[in-house]
Design a protein around this motif. Structure first.
Motif, mmCIF file in Angstrom:
data_model
loop_
_atom_site.group_PDB
_atom_site.id
_atom_site.type_symbol
_atom_site.label_atom_id
_atom_site.label_comp_id
_atom_site.label_asym_id
_atom_site.label_seq_id
_atom_site.Cartn_x
_atom_site.Cartn_y
_atom_site.Cartn_z
ATOM 1 N N GLU A 96 0.814 -1.211 0.000
ATOM 2 C CA GLU A 96 0.000 0.000 0.000
ATOM 3 C C GLU A 96 0.849 1.263 0.000
ATOM 4 O OE1 GLU A 96 -3.525 1.990 2.764
ATOM 5 O OE2 GLU A 96 -3.117 -0.144 2.888
ATOM 6 N N SER A 169 -12.952 8.570 0.524
ATOM 7 C CA SER A 169 -13.416 7.209 0.244
ATOM 8 C C SER A 169 -13.645 6.984 -1.247
ATOM 9 C CB SER A 169 -14.717 6.928 1.007
ATOM 10 O OG SER A 169 -14.526 7.029 2.401
ATOM 11 N N LEU A 171 -12.001 8.537 -3.689
ATOM 12 C CA LEU A 171 -10.776 8.726 -4.474
ATOM 13 C C LEU A 171 -10.191 7.389 -4.905
ATOM 14 C CD1 LEU A 171 -8.639 11.493 -2.690
ATOM 15 C CD2 LEU A 171 -9.459 11.539 -5.038
ATOM 16 N N GLU A 172 -9.696 7.328 -6.107
ATOM 17 C CA GLU A 172 -8.955 6.153 -6.583
ATOM 18 C C GLU A 172 -7.621 6.575 -7.191
ATOM 19 O OE1 GLU A 172 -11.378 3.887 -9.177
ATOM 20 O OE2 GLU A 172 -12.794 3.267 -7.617
ATOM 21 N N ALA A 173 -7.663 7.586 -8.037
ATOM 22 C CA ALA A 173 -6.438 8.098 -8.658
ATOM 23 C C ALA A 173 -6.597 9.598 -8.856
ATOM 24 C CB ALA A 173 -6.166 7.406 -9.991
ATOM 25 N N SER A 200 -2.037 6.992 -7.338
ATOM 26 C CA SER A 200 -3.032 6.253 -6.580
ATOM 27 C C SER A 200 -3.041 6.729 -5.140
ATOM 28 C CB SER A 200 -2.720 4.752 -6.615
ATOM 29 O OG SER A 200 -2.775 4.274 -7.941
ATOM 30 N N GLY A 203 -9.463 6.164 -1.178
ATOM 31 C CA GLY A 203 -10.211 4.920 -1.187
ATOM 32 C C GLY A 203 -10.767 4.582 0.186
ATOM 33 N N CYS A 206 -8.179 3.778 2.893
ATOM 34 C CA CYS A 206 -7.530 4.995 3.385
ATOM 35 C C CYS A 206 -8.413 5.656 4.448
ATOM 36 C CB CYS A 206 -7.264 5.948 2.224
ATOM 37 S SG CYS A 206 -6.497 7.518 2.701
#
Length: 338
Positions: A96, A169, A171-173, A200, A203, A206
């Motif tokens: 991660e 939550s 967010l991905e990229a 990245s 999420g 995170c």
């Protein structure tokens, strides 16, 4: 002195061994090494160095020899290759944390402004981003380490806090344009330009890591608010959260490894607010004498503020997560292993 005469230092906490090694170097060499460390590492090393008493010569030699042996095991050819760098960082930091660093090293990304924020206290970071767009705030919160993110997030009011954690939550990229915008905001105080690759971050995991590090009262209110907006998301975050009482599910070998890395004073305070099952989990993985001393200390400690208990528990959890990311223990018990 030969190797077979040196004491066994394998049971010594790694941070203590690192501190002893640093103290054997000259000031200039030690300072050069510190330049390559992040804020958390510098703080941890500095704290450990300040607590080290007089160390016997043979212990110092054993620590140095242990370091030489480790270097010998991990030195290889092909250091310049991408595959080697990816493998090395993943083994050292866990997948991660390594992913973001790999992006910046191998893909030319530059997040100098963001990295500078990691050296600041939570209040300073909050003051810098408090008037920015919530999406910018979310990117910053997602980029920081969970404990720092939790501190910054806790300084926002309830409505802003909910908006930011929902954005984290989701967010991905992060696209290059977003990083460029963020760096342009920070360039008044720090230098830096954005790279051309997506990064990245964020999420649900995170968000769970950040929630783990927040004060329990704030975390509970925020979780309730999240579930009112999106119950499924709240449940997903809750499932990924790992609290102190969950340590009862860690296997015995993992608890034994954790005990070698944490301070006994912190454990005593943390156990004052833990379930009996968690206390018994630690006791069964200690020697009989160490367990008796722990129980004596617990009884002699007397009442402890809830805030002190929560702080001690967060510190131990932070150590457990670092060890899990490094592959040294498994959080969640043996049934999660494949």
């Amino acid at each position: 002195m030969t190797d077979d005469q040196l004491p066994d230092v394998s049971g010594m906490p790694k941070i203590e061994r690192a501190a002893i090694l640093m103290m054997t170097l000259g000031e200039s060499d030690a300072a050069e090494i510190l330049k390559h460390m992040g804020p958390k590492e510098v703080q941890a090393i500095g704290s450990a160095m300040s607590k080290i008493p007089t160390v016997k010569r043979n212990v110092v030699e054993a620590v140095v020899q242990s370091f030489i042996d480790d270097v010998g095991m991990h030195t290889g050819l092909g250091i310049g290759s991408d595959d080697y760098i990816k493998s090395m960082l993943t083994q050292a930091l866990g997948e991660e944390k390594a992913n973001g660093l790999i992006d910046r090293i191998l893909m030319g990304g530059n997040t100098k402004g963001l990295d500078t924020l990691k050296w600041m206290d939570g209040r300073s970071v909050h003051d810098i981003i408090k008037y920015e767009h919530p999406q910018i705030q979310a990117i910053v919160i997602a980029y920081l380490d969970p404990d720092q993110s939790a501190e910054v997030l806790g300084l926002f009011d309830e409505k802003q806090r909910l908006d930011i954690i929902l954005r984290v939550s989701a967010l991905e990229a992060v696209q290059p344009s977003a990083l460029q915008e963020l760096n342009s905001i920070l360039e008044k105080q720090f230098s830096g330009t954005a790279g051309g690759q997506t990064a990245s971050m964020g999420g649900v995991k995170c968000s769970a890591n950040i929630m783990n590090m927040m004060d329990s009262s704030i975390e509970a209110d925020l979780m309730d608010a999240i579930k009112e907006v999106d119950e499924e998301l709240g449940n997903q975050i809750e499932d990924l959260m790992f609290v102190f009482d969950n340590l009862v599910d860690v296997d015995d070998r993992g608890i034994q490894a954790l005990l070698r890395e944490i301070q006994s004073d912190s454990l005593i305070i943390a156990l004052k607010g833990a379930d009996d099952s968690v206390r018994d989990k630690f006791l069964k993985n200690m020697s009989k004498r160490a367990g008796e001393l722990l129980m004596d200390d617990l009884e002699a400690k007397g009442p402890v503020r809830v805030s002190e208990v929560e702080t001690a528990q967060r510190e131990i959890l932070a150590t457990a997560r670092q060890m899990a990311e490094a592959g040294e223990i498994v959080l969640g018990g043996a049934e999660d292993m494949v």
